[in-house]
Scaffold this motif. Structure first.
Motif, short mmCIF file in Angstrom:
data_model
loop_
_atom_site.label_atom_id
_atom_site.label_comp_id
_atom_site.label_asym_id
_atom_site.label_seq_id
_atom_site.Cartn_x
_atom_site.Cartn_y
_atom_site.Cartn_z
N LYS A 191 54.04 4.77 82.55
CA LYS A 191 53.24 5.79 83.21
C LYS A 191 54.17 6.91 83.68
O LYS A 191 55.17 6.64 84.34
N THR A 256 55.21 12.21 89.49
CA THR A 256 54.35 11.39 88.66
C THR A 256 54.68 9.91 88.82
O THR A 256 53.78 9.07 88.92
N TYR A 261 48.60 4.35 92.15
CA TYR A 261 47.73 3.94 91.05
C TYR A 261 46.76 2.89 91.56
O TYR A 261 47.08 2.14 92.50
N LYS A 266 44.92 3.16 87.07
CA LYS A 266 44.48 4.55 87.00
C LYS A 266 45.22 5.39 88.02
O LYS A 266 45.35 5.01 89.19
N SER A 267 45.73 6.56 87.60
CA SER A 267 46.44 7.43 88.52
C SER A 267 45.47 8.02 89.54
O SER A 267 44.34 8.41 89.20
N TYR A 270 47.59 12.59 90.22
CA TYR A 270 47.75 13.53 89.11
C TYR A 270 47.20 12.92 87.82
O TYR A 270 47.42 11.75 87.52
N ALA A 271 46.51 13.75 87.06
CA ALA A 271 45.93 13.28 85.80
C ALA A 271 46.96 13.26 84.67
O ALA A 271 46.74 12.65 83.64
N GLY A 272 48.07 13.94 84.85
CA GLY A 272 49.10 14.00 83.82
C GLY A 272 50.19 14.97 84.23
O GLY A 272 50.17 15.53 85.35
N ASP A 275 48.93 18.53 84.98
CA ASP A 275 48.18 18.54 86.23
C ASP A 275 49.13 18.53 87.42
O ASP A 275 48.88 19.18 88.44
N THR A 276 50.24 17.82 87.29
CA THR A 276 51.26 17.79 88.35
C THR A 276 51.85 19.18 88.54
O THR A 276 52.04 19.63 89.68
#
Length: 323
Positions: A191, A256, A261, A266-267, A270-272, A275-276
């Protein structure tokens, strides 16, 4: 009788298994250990500063609202509030990460440049070739080292979380791996891999790529010897380039890795990677991507200096030709 000429130095590539094996062993054990010992407190300070004021992380609001500190106050605060030994939080994870990351990228870089693209050690390499080889080798090295890097970040944040009364997450390298594995097995260990791989590629282009290019440029432009003075100058340049180029991706990677989580993996913040970046810039400004830059350079500068000067010397001791 005329004195026999000294034997020509052996070209140092992976085709010389004895020299390469010895150099790799000495490099991984001695150089990495000395570098990590010197730089670990600054690596810890960098991580703490990159999380400092992270507005998007509303789940850990105490981290966001904690008093802001600079590099020296952060280091002093850790030593005085948590204990001097806590300056080396995540030490085992750093050793694990660097052994994988640096060993892979250095080896792969020379393999790509010398064996695949057929450039000799002394030949001046076009900058796009050096950067290309560095980007690929750095990305591969960081991909392999991502689980250890994630564990490093989480361990380094535990002391701060404890001070602020937040619930503990991990206690050591083993528990950090187990926690990440519980969040999705192999995928749990990776992740945040995207910003980490980008960071590894960029830092390597600024470190190995810059060192190779600057050294060859100086040697081919001026009549100077390939000696320790040149290695010092070139290594300081490579450390600066690595810090400047890699800082934004380093911040994104740290945030990140550190985010919360759910039990299913699931984060929650941040979605990715993108997004961060968006949330960090929106909430804290563009300069938030350079948080922790001073300790990052304080880490990258000595790292490059110790690594490259020692690497060049050890290779020559073992009969090689140097980088």
């Amino acid at each position: 009788m005329a004195k026999p000429a000294d034997p020509a130095p052996i070209a140092f590539t992976h085709r010389k298994p004895v020299i390469y094996g010895l150099a790799s062993e000495v490099n991984s054990k001695l150089i990495h250990l000395s570098i990590v010992t010197v730089c670990a407190p600054f690596d810890l300070a960098k991580t703490r500063l990159q999380i400092q004021g992270e507005v998007a992380n509303k789940l850990d609001y105490k981290l966001v609202t904690a008093p802001k500190r600079g590099m020296l106050k952060t280091v002093w605060g850790i030593a005085s509030e948590e204990g001097i030994h806590k300056l080396y939080q995540g030490f085992s994870a750093i050793i694990c990460r660097h052994s994988i990351y640096t060993g892979t990228r250095v080896t792969l870089y020379r393999t790509l440049k010398e064996d695949v693209l057929k450039y000799s050690r002394t030949e001046k390499v076009p900058i796009y070739v050096g950067l290309g080889c560095a980007l690929v080798s750095g990305a591969v090295g960081q991909f392999l080292a991502t689980p250890a890097d994630m564990c490093r970040v989480r361990i380094q944040m535990e002391g701060k979380r404890k001070l602020l009364g937040l619930e503990p997450r991990v206690t050591n390298l083993r528990s950090a791996f187990k926690s990440a594995w519980a969040q999705g097995g192999i995928s749990g260990l990776y992740k945040g891999a995207t910003p980490a791989i980008v960071r590894g590629a960029l830092v390597t282009s600024g470190d190995i790529g810059a060192y190779d290019f600057v050294k060859k440029f100086i040697l081919n432009t001026w009549d100077v010897p390939d000696n320790r003075s040149l290695h010092v100058v070139t290594s300081l340049c490579s450390g600066l380039f690595a810090a400047v180029i890699g800082a934004p991706a380093d911040v994104v990677m740290t945030r990140t890795f550190n985010q919360r989580y759910s039990e299913t993996g699931k984060s929650l913040v941040y979605a990715g990677a993108w997004d961060t970046v968006k949330k960090s810039v929106k909430n804290e400004g563009v300069l938030s991507l350079y948080k922790g830059f001073v300790p990052l350079y304080v880490k990258c500068g000595p790292w490059a200096l110790i690594f490259w000067v020692a690497y060049e010397q050890i290779e020559r001791w073992l009969g090689g030709t140097g980088w």
